[in-house]
Design a protein around this motif. Sequence first.
Motif, PDB file in Angstrom:
ATOM      1  N   HIS A   1       0.828  -1.208   0.000  1.00 44.23           N
ATOM      2  CA  HIS A   1       0.000   0.000   0.000  1.00 44.23           C
ATOM      3  C   HIS A   1       0.864   1.262   0.000  1.00 44.23           C
ATOM      4  N   LEU A   2       2.033   1.146   0.634  1.00 47.64           N
ATOM      5  CA  LEU A   2       2.935   2.288   0.748  1.00 47.64           C
ATOM      6  C   LEU A   2       4.044   2.263  -0.300  1.00 47.64           C
ATOM      7  N   GLY A   3       3.878   1.407  -1.324  1.00 49.30           N
ATOM      8  CA  GLY A   3       4.811   1.386  -2.449  1.00 49.30           C
ATOM      9  C   GLY A   3       6.088   0.607  -2.208  1.00 49.30           C
ATOM     10  N   GLU A   4       6.100  -0.266  -1.223  1.00 49.18           N
ATOM     11  CA  GLU A   4       7.273  -1.101  -0.936  1.00 49.18           C
ATOM     12  C   GLU A   4       6.905  -2.562  -1.094  1.00 49.18           C
ATOM     13  N   ASP A   5       7.906  -3.425  -0.935  1.00 46.78           N
ATOM     14  CA  ASP A   5       7.638  -4.857  -0.963  1.00 46.78           C
ATOM     15  C   ASP A   5       8.628  -5.576  -0.064  1.00 46.78           C
ATOM     16  N   ALA A   6       8.578  -6.880  -0.066  1.00 47.68           N
ATOM     17  CA  ALA A   6       9.422  -7.677   0.817  1.00 47.68           C
ATOM     18  C   ALA A   6      10.905  -7.442   0.558  1.00 47.68           C
ATOM     19  N   GLN A   7      11.284  -7.139  -0.678  1.00 49.69           N
ATOM     20  CA  GLN A   7      12.697  -6.948  -0.986  1.00 49.69           C
ATOM     21  C   GLN A   7      13.311  -5.818  -0.170  1.00 49.69           C
ATOM     22  N   ALA A   8      12.549  -4.774   0.096  1.00 46.57           N
ATOM     23  CA  ALA A   8      13.058  -3.662   0.910  1.00 46.57           C
ATOM     24  C   ALA A   8      13.386  -4.147   2.323  1.00 46.57           C
ATOM     25  N   VAL A   9      12.553  -5.011   2.864  1.00 46.55           N
ATOM     26  CA  VAL A   9      12.787  -5.549   4.201  1.00 46.55           C
ATOM     27  C   VAL A   9      13.953  -6.526   4.177  1.00 46.55           C
ATOM     28  N   ILE A  10      14.011  -7.372   3.159  1.00 44.70           N
ATOM     29  CA  ILE A  10      15.126  -8.313   3.021  1.00 44.70           C
ATOM     30  C   ILE A  10      16.446  -7.556   2.919  1.00 44.70           C
ATOM     31  N   SER A  11      16.466  -6.491   2.150  1.00 44.50           N
ATOM     32  CA  SER A  11      17.686  -5.683   2.017  1.00 44.50           C
ATOM     33  C   SER A  11      18.099  -5.088   3.359  1.00 44.50           C
ATOM     34  N   GLU A  12      17.136  -4.629   4.130  1.00 42.47           N
ATOM     35  CA  GLU A  12      17.443  -4.090   5.452  1.00 42.47           C
ATOM     36  C   GLU A  12      17.992  -5.174   6.370  1.00 42.47           C
ATOM     37  N   LEU A  13      17.396  -6.357   6.329  1.00 42.87           N
ATOM     38  CA  LEU A  13      17.901  -7.467   7.148  1.00 42.87           C
ATOM     39  C   LEU A  13      19.320  -7.861   6.720  1.00 42.87           C
ATOM     40  N   GLU A  14      19.567  -7.889   5.413  1.00 41.97           N
ATOM     41  CA  GLU A  14      20.913  -8.197   4.909  1.00 41.97           C
ATOM     42  C   GLU A  14      21.920  -7.160   5.408  1.00 41.97           C
ATOM     43  N   ARG A  15      21.530  -5.900   5.414  1.00 45.30           N
ATOM     44  CA  ARG A  15      22.411  -4.835   5.888  1.00 45.30           C
ATOM     45  C   ARG A  15      22.815  -5.058   7.336  1.00 45.30           C
ATOM     46  N   ARG A  16      21.930  -5.631   8.108  1.00 45.97           N
ATOM     47  CA  ARG A  16      22.169  -5.828   9.533  1.00 45.97           C
ATOM     48  C   ARG A  16      23.033  -7.044   9.859  1.00 45.97           C
ATOM     49  N   PHE A  17      23.326  -7.905   8.883  1.00 52.57           N
ATOM     50  CA  PHE A  17      24.100  -9.113   9.162  1.00 52.57           C
ATOM     51  C   PHE A  17      25.451  -8.832   9.800  1.00 52.57           C
ATOM     52  N   ASP A  18      26.108  -7.770   9.417  1.00 50.16           N
ATOM     53  CA  ASP A  18      27.430  -7.475   9.959  1.00 50.16           C
ATOM     54  C   ASP A  18      27.381  -6.595  11.199  1.00 50.16           C
ATOM     55  N   LEU A  19      26.179  -6.352  11.705  1.00 46.08           N
ATOM     56  CA  LEU A  19      26.025  -5.523  12.899  1.00 46.08           C
ATOM     57  C   LEU A  19      25.661  -6.388  14.095  1.00 46.08           C
ATOM     58  N   SER A  20      26.215  -6.054  15.208  1.00 51.62           N
ATOM     59  CA  SER A  20      25.756  -6.653  16.453  1.00 51.62           C
ATOM     60  C   SER A  20      24.365  -6.092  16.724  1.00 51.62           C
ATOM     61  N   GLY A  21      23.472  -6.910  17.205  1.00 51.98           N
ATOM     62  CA  GLY A  21      22.133  -6.430  17.534  1.00 51.98           C
ATOM     63  C   GLY A  21      22.171  -5.302  18.546  1.00 51.98           C
ATOM     64  N   LEU A  22      23.073  -5.387  19.512  1.00 53.90           N
ATOM     65  CA  LEU A  22      23.188  -4.326  20.514  1.00 53.90           C
ATOM     66  C   LEU A  22      23.731  -3.053  19.891  1.00 53.90           C
ATOM     67  N   ASP A  23      24.704  -3.175  18.973  1.00 54.37           N
ATOM     68  CA  ASP A  23      25.242  -1.991  18.287  1.00 54.37           C
ATOM     69  C   ASP A  23      24.175  -1.347  17.410  1.00 54.37           C
ATOM     70  N   GLU A  24      23.388  -2.173  16.698  1.00 48.25           N
ATOM     71  CA  GLU A  24      22.331  -1.644  15.832  1.00 48.25           C
ATOM     72  C   GLU A  24      21.303  -0.892  16.660  1.00 48.25           C
ATOM     73  N   LYS A  25      20.918  -1.467  17.785  1.00 48.60           N
ATOM     74  CA  LYS A  25      19.934  -0.813  18.655  1.00 48.60           C
ATOM     75  C   LYS A  25      20.501   0.494  19.210  1.00 48.60           C
ATOM     76  N   ALA A  26      21.760   0.486  19.596  1.00 49.97           N
ATOM     77  CA  ALA A  26      22.398   1.697  20.123  1.00 49.97           C
ATOM     78  C   ALA A  26      22.455   2.783  19.059  1.00 49.97           C
ATOM     79  N   SER A  27      22.686   2.400  17.799  1.00 47.15           N
ATOM     80  CA  SER A  27      22.751   3.402  16.737  1.00 47.15           C
ATOM     81  C   SER A  27      21.385   4.038  16.504  1.00 47.15           C
TER      82      SER A  27
END
Length: 115
Positions: free
Chosen positions: A83-109
């Motif tokens: 509805h907002l002009g996005e699809d699953a690929q945008a979310v997959i890309s975001e998840l892929e971006r986070r692979f090299d981040l610690s969850g705690l570091d990502e949350k802190a950022s």
Amino acid sequence: MSNSTDVLKELCEVLAARKQASADKSYVASLHQAGLNKILEKVGEESVETILAARDAEVSGNNEKLIYETADLWFHSLVMLSHLGEDAQAVISELERRFDLSGLDEKASRTTTNK
């Protein structure tokens, strides 16, 4: 069996096509026609049902309803993205971006950038 990326891609294609369909012939089209607030209502409803199913699954040891409700939640979340002009690929890309981040570091950022 298809891989998960193929399934998501195919589902997003179906959702995009149904976005323009007749609301009386397509549930997805009826959600789009009703507008974002209706879609958000459905996402909220499915979130609660998923939470309750998880609580029940912990007690019963049976995850069947949890899987069913999670599928509903994902589906309605994909409708929201569509509805907002996005699809699953945008979310997959975001998840892929986070692979090299610690969850705690990502949350802190997020905390640092939201101040």
